[in-house]
Design an enzyme around this catalytic site. Sequence first.
Site, PDB file in Angstrom:
ATOM      1  N   GLY A  53      52.890  42.435  47.406  1.00 19.96           N
ATOM      2  CA  GLY A  53      53.214  42.691  46.004  1.00 19.96           C
ATOM      3  C   GLY A  53      54.629  43.190  45.736  1.00 19.96           C
ATOM      4  O   GLY A  53      55.180  42.930  44.678  1.00 19.96           O
ATOM      5  N   ASP A  98      47.979  52.701  42.001  1.00 18.23           N
ATOM      6  CA  ASP A  98      46.770  52.594  41.188  1.00 18.23           C
ATOM      7  C   ASP A  98      45.877  53.785  41.548  1.00 18.23           C
ATOM      8  O   ASP A  98      46.086  54.887  41.034  1.00 18.23           O
ATOM      9  CB  ASP A  98      46.132  51.235  41.507  1.00 18.23           C
ATOM     10  CG  ASP A  98      44.955  50.882  40.637  1.00 18.23           C
ATOM     11  OD1 ASP A  98      44.890  51.360  39.501  1.00 18.23           O
ATOM     12  OD2 ASP A  98      44.097  50.113  41.086  1.00 18.23           O
ATOM     13  N   LYS A 147      49.975  53.490  37.480  1.00 20.98           N
ATOM     14  CA  LYS A 147      48.793  53.394  36.612  1.00 20.98           C
ATOM     15  C   LYS A 147      47.992  54.685  36.784  1.00 20.98           C
ATOM     16  O   LYS A 147      46.959  54.706  37.462  1.00 20.98           O
ATOM     17  CB  LYS A 147      47.966  52.178  37.043  1.00 20.98           C
ATOM     18  CG  LYS A 147      47.194  51.513  35.916  1.00 20.98           C
ATOM     19  CD  LYS A 147      46.121  50.588  36.439  1.00 20.98           C
ATOM     20  CE  LYS A 147      46.623  49.263  36.920  1.00 20.98           C
ATOM     21  NZ  LYS A 147      45.528  48.428  37.494  1.00 20.98           N
ATOM     22  N   ASP A 191      49.920  39.801  41.987  1.00 23.94           N
ATOM     23  CA  ASP A 191      49.140  38.561  41.867  1.00 23.94           C
ATOM     24  C   ASP A 191      47.746  38.775  41.310  1.00 23.94           C
ATOM     25  O   ASP A 191      47.245  39.895  41.240  1.00 23.94           O
ATOM     26  CB  ASP A 191      48.988  37.925  43.251  1.00 23.94           C
ATOM     27  CG  ASP A 191      47.962  38.678  44.107  1.00 23.94           C
ATOM     28  OD1 ASP A 191      48.060  39.929  44.161  1.00 23.94           O
ATOM     29  OD2 ASP A 191      47.075  38.041  44.687  1.00 23.94           O
TER      30      ASP A 191
HETATM   31  P1  5GP Z   1      45.973  51.645  45.205  1.00 24.04           P
HETATM   32  O1  5GP Z   1      45.740  51.874  46.663  1.00 24.04           O
HETATM   33  O2  5GP Z   1      46.969  52.605  44.611  1.00 24.04           O
HETATM   34  O3  5GP Z   1      44.687  51.630  44.452  1.00 24.04           O
HETATM   35  O4  5GP Z   1      46.563  50.194  44.991  1.00 24.04           O
HETATM   36  C1  5GP Z   1      47.098  49.481  46.027  1.00 24.04           C
HETATM   37  C2  5GP Z   1      47.397  48.056  45.745  1.00 24.04           C
HETATM   38  O5  5GP Z   1      46.454  47.461  44.869  1.00 24.04           O
HETATM   39  C3  5GP Z   1      48.724  47.831  45.062  1.00 24.04           C
HETATM   40  O6  5GP Z   1      49.801  47.891  45.959  1.00 24.04           O
HETATM   41  C4  5GP Z   1      48.515  46.441  44.506  1.00 24.04           C
HETATM   42  O7  5GP Z   1      48.787  45.470  45.472  1.00 24.04           O
HETATM   43  C5  5GP Z   1      47.042  46.441  44.143  1.00 24.04           C
HETATM   44  N1  5GP Z   1      46.854  46.695  42.703  1.00 24.04           N
HETATM   45  C6  5GP Z   1      46.519  47.835  42.096  1.00 24.04           C
HETATM   46  N2  5GP Z   1      46.461  47.678  40.758  1.00 24.04           N
HETATM   47  C7  5GP Z   1      46.802  46.380  40.525  1.00 24.04           C
HETATM   48  C8  5GP Z   1      46.959  45.594  39.342  1.00 24.04           C
HETATM   49  O8  5GP Z   1      46.783  46.025  38.193  1.00 24.04           O
HETATM   50  N3  5GP Z   1      47.346  44.300  39.541  1.00 24.04           N
HETATM   51  C9  5GP Z   1      47.552  43.754  40.781  1.00 24.04           C
HETATM   52  N4  5GP Z   1      47.929  42.478  40.828  1.00 24.04           N
HETATM   53  N5  5GP Z   1      47.411  44.463  41.906  1.00 24.04           N
HETATM   54  C10 5GP Z   1      47.049  45.760  41.780  1.00 24.04           C
END
Ligand code: 5GP
Length: 181
Positions: free
Chosen positions: A49, A108, A136, A164
Amino acid sequence: MLSIEEYQRRIKRVLVSEEEIREAIAKVAKEIDASYDGRPILLVSILNGAFVFMADLCRAITVPCEIGFMCAKSYYNNTMSSGTVTITMDLEQDLKKYHVIIVEDIVDTGRTLVEVIKILKSREPLSLCVITLLDKPSRRETDFEADIALFTVPNCFVVGYGLDCAEYYRNLPYVAEYSED
Ligand code: 5GP
């Protein structure tokens, strides 16, 4: 394979424009130039990403810096978190020699970065900080906060500028809300 009409229909609205991204990157690159000048910097991008953000950020930085890539998977081919983090591709550099700047696409739940940071800190970098394009905060499940977040996005699934949905939309030049509805 999506039809072009369906592909475009799922892009609901632009959340961060190309111009806003360009301006924010120029600003953060200046901050990096000022605070890391004369120090060995390693920019670490979490694939896939963050590849677009990394490409633009590293070209806006003017002080000498090196680049490394790692892959940490926490999502499957849909909009739900898998709840696990696996390192599928690792860095080659000896982190003891570097001030490490993690270049991330979005924070996220925060779970991916908590795990990645644990691993990287155990390799004893000179320092470590995190710059994320998007934050987020409404979805956070950890107490993780990035050192720098360029934009805050609402609680929706976003695509574009590297992000994506089932590998599509990474090449959009802006960040948009995605929905199948
Ligand atoms: P986390 O571990 O903070 O929940 O999120 C890790 C990964 O989830 C991010 O690096 C990303 O690749 C994916 N991700 C989280 N939220 C989104 C979103 O709204 N859209 C997309 N495309 N990927 C997300």
